[in-house]
Design an enzyme around this catalytic site. Structure first.
Site, PDB file in Angstrom:
ATOM      1  N   GLY A  46     -43.629   4.058  62.362  1.00  0.00           N
ATOM      2  CA  GLY A  46     -44.857   4.725  61.950  1.00  0.00           C
ATOM      3  C   GLY A  46     -44.532   6.067  61.315  1.00  0.00           C
ATOM      4  O   GLY A  46     -43.515   6.681  61.648  1.00  0.00           O
ATOM      5  N   GLN A  51     -45.574  14.351  57.929  1.00  0.00           N
ATOM      6  CA  GLN A  51     -44.131  14.293  58.209  1.00  0.00           C
ATOM      7  C   GLN A  51     -43.292  14.353  56.929  1.00  0.00           C
ATOM      8  O   GLN A  51     -42.098  14.604  56.987  1.00  0.00           O
ATOM      9  CB  GLN A  51     -43.782  13.031  59.019  1.00  0.00           C
ATOM     10  CG  GLN A  51     -44.380  13.052  60.421  1.00  0.00           C
ATOM     11  CD  GLN A  51     -44.021  11.806  61.195  1.00  0.00           C
ATOM     12  OE1 GLN A  51     -44.712  10.799  61.128  1.00  0.00           O
ATOM     13  NE2 GLN A  51     -42.911  11.847  61.913  1.00  0.00           N
ATOM     14  N   CYS A  94     -39.852   9.789  67.704  1.00  0.00           N
ATOM     15  CA  CYS A  94     -40.548  10.267  66.517  1.00  0.00           C
ATOM     16  C   CYS A  94     -39.517  10.667  65.472  1.00  0.00           C
ATOM     17  O   CYS A  94     -38.530  11.315  65.803  1.00  0.00           O
ATOM     18  CB  CYS A  94     -41.404  11.476  66.898  1.00  0.00           C
ATOM     19  SG  CYS A  94     -42.308  12.185  65.514  1.00  0.00           S
ATOM     20  N   LEU A  95     -39.756  10.280  64.221  1.00  0.00           N
ATOM     21  CA  LEU A  95     -38.804  10.623  63.162  1.00  0.00           C
ATOM     22  C   LEU A  95     -38.716  12.142  62.972  1.00  0.00           C
ATOM     23  O   LEU A  95     -37.722  12.630  62.440  1.00  0.00           O
ATOM     24  CB  LEU A  95     -39.207   9.950  61.846  1.00  0.00           C
ATOM     25  CG  LEU A  95     -39.121   8.415  61.857  1.00  0.00           C
ATOM     26  CD1 LEU A  95     -39.654   7.842  60.550  1.00  0.00           C
ATOM     27  CD2 LEU A  95     -37.696   7.951  62.101  1.00  0.00           C
ATOM     28  N   HIS A 136     -50.148   7.953  68.666  1.00  0.00           N
ATOM     29  CA  HIS A 136     -49.046   8.870  68.360  1.00  0.00           C
ATOM     30  C   HIS A 136     -49.198   9.434  66.938  1.00  0.00           C
ATOM     31  O   HIS A 136     -49.099  10.640  66.712  1.00  0.00           O
ATOM     32  CB  HIS A 136     -47.716   8.116  68.514  1.00  0.00           C
ATOM     33  CG  HIS A 136     -46.500   8.860  68.069  1.00  0.00           C
ATOM     34  ND1 HIS A 136     -45.461   9.170  68.922  1.00  0.00           N
ATOM     35  CD2 HIS A 136     -46.149   9.358  66.855  1.00  0.00           C
ATOM     36  CE1 HIS A 136     -44.526   9.836  68.232  1.00  0.00           C
ATOM     37  NE2 HIS A 136     -44.912   9.956  66.979  1.00  0.00           N
ATOM     38  N   GLU A 137     -49.478   8.545  65.984  1.00  0.00           N
ATOM     39  CA  GLU A 137     -49.606   8.983  64.583  1.00  0.00           C
ATOM     40  C   GLU A 137     -50.868   9.827  64.384  1.00  0.00           C
ATOM     41  O   GLU A 137     -50.859  10.796  63.617  1.00  0.00           O
ATOM     42  CB  GLU A 137     -49.625   7.771  63.642  1.00  0.00           C
ATOM     43  CG  GLU A 137     -48.364   6.900  63.680  1.00  0.00           C
ATOM     44  CD  GLU A 137     -47.081   7.674  63.466  1.00  0.00           C
ATOM     45  OE1 GLU A 137     -47.095   8.699  62.762  1.00  0.00           O
ATOM     46  OE2 GLU A 137     -46.049   7.277  64.028  1.00  0.00           O
ATOM     47  N   HIS A 140     -50.333  13.404  65.027  1.00  0.00           N
ATOM     48  CA  HIS A 140     -49.712  14.147  63.923  1.00  0.00           C
ATOM     49  C   HIS A 140     -50.776  14.757  63.009  1.00  0.00           C
ATOM     50  O   HIS A 140     -50.589  15.840  62.469  1.00  0.00           O
ATOM     51  CB  HIS A 140     -48.826  13.231  63.070  1.00  0.00           C
ATOM     52  CG  HIS A 140     -47.465  12.994  63.637  1.00  0.00           C
ATOM     53  ND1 HIS A 140     -46.550  14.007  63.841  1.00  0.00           N
ATOM     54  CD2 HIS A 140     -46.833  11.856  64.020  1.00  0.00           C
ATOM     55  CE1 HIS A 140     -45.431  13.496  64.341  1.00  0.00           C
ATOM     56  NE2 HIS A 140     -45.574  12.190  64.463  1.00  0.00           N
TER      57      HIS A 140
HETATM   58 ZN   LIG Z   1     -44.148  10.892  65.248  1.00  0.00          ZN
END
Ligand SMILES: [Zn+2]
Length: 171
Positions: A46, A51, A94-95, A136-137, A140
């Site tokens: 995701g 990001q 998470c990236l 989670h997304e 962000h």
């Molecule tokens: Zn993330």
């Protein structure tokens, strides 16, 4: 399509609240294509637009397993409806918080209202990993990271480590 650079914590850009998208047009689809390619390359399941430094309410996701056909999902202006009272715990990563994983408890089910790749309104019933990933997304988009759900001690430890690694990489 282009692979974009993923911003990592504690970069303050990740703390911005993303803005609603006015229109799903070719420009936005180009951004979503870039996001998907960037996510696949990372690899991750995701990615939110912030990001890669774009403060827009856009998320891409693909939960297909390694042996399955890719199944990309696009969420524009997503809203979470009816989060369940029952919760589940997943080990999240998470990236933007590389090489750190920890368990987070979230509502086990929710509904998501959003616009798809073509700009059509959709309503999705999400549970399990999909529900966790969407939440989670969505965090962000509000400038929240999954480590914010952990204890202050854990959060400070991981941020300190990332800061140190970034300093070393810059030298
Ligand atoms: Zn993330």
């Amino acid at each position: 399509m282009a692979i974009r650079q993923i911003i990592t914590a504690p970069d303050t850009r990740l703390r911005q609240v993303s803005k609603p998208v006015a229109q799903v047009d070719d420009g936005l689809r180009a951004l979503m294509d870039d996001m998907l390619e960037t996510m696949y390359e990372a690899p991750g399941i995701g990615l939110a637009a912030i990001q890669i430094g774009e403060p827009l309410r856009v998320i891409v996701m693909d939960l297909a397993g390694e042996d399955e056909e890719p199944s990309p999902r696009y969420f524009v202006n997503p809203e979470i409806l009816d989060p369940s009272e029952d919760t589940c715990v997943y080990e999240e990563g998470c990236l933007s918080v590389p090489e750190f994983y920890d368990e987070v408890e979230r509502p086990a089910k929710c509904r998501v209202k959003y616009l798809d790749y073509k700009g059509n309104e959709q309503l999705l019933e999400a549970e399990g990993l999909l529900a966790t990933c969407v939440q989670h997304e969505m965090d962000h988009l509000e400038g929240v990271l999954f480590i914010d759900h952990l204890s202050r001690l854990k959060r400070e430890r991981v941020l300190k480590k990332l800061k140190k690694e970034q300093r070393l990489a810059a030298e």
